[in-house]
Scaffold this motif. Structure first.
Motif, PDB file in Angstrom:
ATOM      1  N   UNK A 257      13.102  13.843  14.196  1.00  0.00           N
ATOM      2  CA  UNK A 257      13.038  14.058  13.995  1.00  0.00           C
ATOM      3  C   UNK A 257      13.152  15.238  14.223  1.00  0.00           C
ATOM      4  N   UNK A 258      14.743  16.261  14.246  1.00  0.00           N
ATOM      5  CA  UNK A 258      15.095  17.708  14.401  1.00  0.00           C
ATOM      6  C   UNK A 258      14.478  18.116  12.713  1.00  0.00           C
ATOM      7  N   UNK A 259      14.326  17.093  11.723  1.00  0.00           N
ATOM      8  CA  UNK A 259      13.946  17.152  10.888  1.00  0.00           C
ATOM      9  C   UNK A 259      12.778  17.757  10.772  1.00  0.00           C
ATOM     10  N   UNK A 260      11.607  16.835  11.345  1.00  0.00           N
ATOM     11  CA  UNK A 260      10.148  16.929  11.478  1.00  0.00           C
ATOM     12  C   UNK A 260      10.012  18.085  12.588  1.00  0.00           C
ATOM     13  N   UNK A 261      10.716  18.850  13.235  1.00  0.00           N
ATOM     14  CA  UNK A 261      10.983  19.810  14.094  1.00  0.00           C
ATOM     15  C   UNK A 261      11.167  20.895  13.413  1.00  0.00           C
ATOM     16  N   UNK A 262      11.378  21.025  12.435  1.00  0.00           N
ATOM     17  CA  UNK A 262      11.495  22.431  12.284  1.00  0.00           C
ATOM     18  C   UNK A 262      12.902  22.810  11.464  1.00  0.00           C
ATOM     19  N   UNK A 263      14.701  21.796  11.632  1.00  0.00           N
ATOM     20  CA  UNK A 263      15.440  22.466  11.584  1.00  0.00           C
ATOM     21  C   UNK A 263      15.970  21.714  10.274  1.00  0.00           C
TER      22      UNK A 263
END
Length: 278
Positions: A257-263
């Protein structure tokens, strides 16, 4: 691993995850299609046939974009369909597919138009260039069976709209496909050789012959069930899409989820597809 898919025959599987067809409003399309049991997939459909003079001859796969159908403005009723696809090397005997040898798998978006009145599934699947999505990150697979490389993988998907991230498909282990591994391979070989033109389905042996018995066949194994947001929200221009096929023993869903958010999160042993709707 990178593959040139321009000369690869591409099929998808309809109805291989519980509840997906009902949520997509497409269960009625298959009311007259007989399957070997209630949980069996409904059939295989083409979405890209190399060399075809029909609309299915247009190469639809993109690593980063989905092109919104120009003639439908904001009423296309597009759904992201998060799946895993497997690239197979096909063998033939006497004009029939005799074996499918797995080579690699990746995250896939079987993006679809939910339009009523379509006579064939394929009519909802290819409306031109960049109407499908496949990750550049293919992961090697040597055993399409229990104990093989795909065992620990999950499929997750998200849509980022107006800066807010929404889970779009349910996080789903690949082992929860209705048909998988040997059972699925046996079913696929039967469909490729015996599926005929009936209802929403098409004659696959004819398609394979007309395509010149291609050495590679890419098969997307079926879309996960939707979250409430995914079931009720169609894609719109500007949406950012993300599909993950990830090793759940090396990554957790929060990191995804964090990766999908752009992190800038480092993922391990994963295939990622990110697209923008244009």
């Amino acid at each position: 691993m990178n593959f040139d898919l321009n000369n690869t025959l591409c099929f998808g599987i309809a109805g291989n995850f519980a509840h997906h067809l009902e949520q997509a409003g497409e269960n009625a399309d298959f009311v007259n299609v007989t399957t070997e049991c209630e949980s069996a997939p409904k059939g295989l459909f083409p979405y890209y046939i190399p060399g075809s003079q029909t609309f299915l001859g247009t190469y639809p796969l993109s690593h980063d974009e989905i092109h919104y159908p120009k003639n439908l403005q904001k009423d296309a009723h597009l759904h992201l369909e998060a799946e895993v696809c497997v690239l197979f090397e096909a063998s033939y005997i006497d004009g029939q597919v005799s074996d499918l040898l797995p080579k690699a798998f990746a995250a896939f978006n079987d993006c679809s138009i939910r339009k009523e009145g379509a006579k064939k599934i394929s009519e909802k699947k290819n409306w031109g260039a960049s109407s499908k999505g496949v990750s550049k990150q293919f992961l090697r697979v040597s055993r399409f069976e229990e104990g093989g490389e795909m065992d620990p993988f999950h499929i997750a998907s998200f849509v980022k709209r107006d800066g807010q991230l929404h889970p779009y498909g349910e996080d789903s282990p690949v082992l929860t496909y209705n048909y998988f591994y040997g059972k699925l391979k046996t079913w696929m070989l039967k469909q490729l050789n015996e599926q005929r033109d009936f209802g929403p389905l098409e004659d696959l042996s004819e398609i394979i012959a007309n395509a010149g018995f291609p050495k590679q066949i890419l098969i997307s194994l079926g879309a996960t069930s939707y979250t409430h947001f995914g079931e009720n929200e169609f894609l719109q221009p500007g949406d950012e899409l993300a599909v993950y096929v990830y090793d759940a023993t090396q990554n957790d869903l929060n990191s995804i989820k964090r990766h999908a958010s752009g992190e800038k999160i480092e993922l391990h042993n994963s295939s990622v597809l990110k697209q923008q709707v244009l």
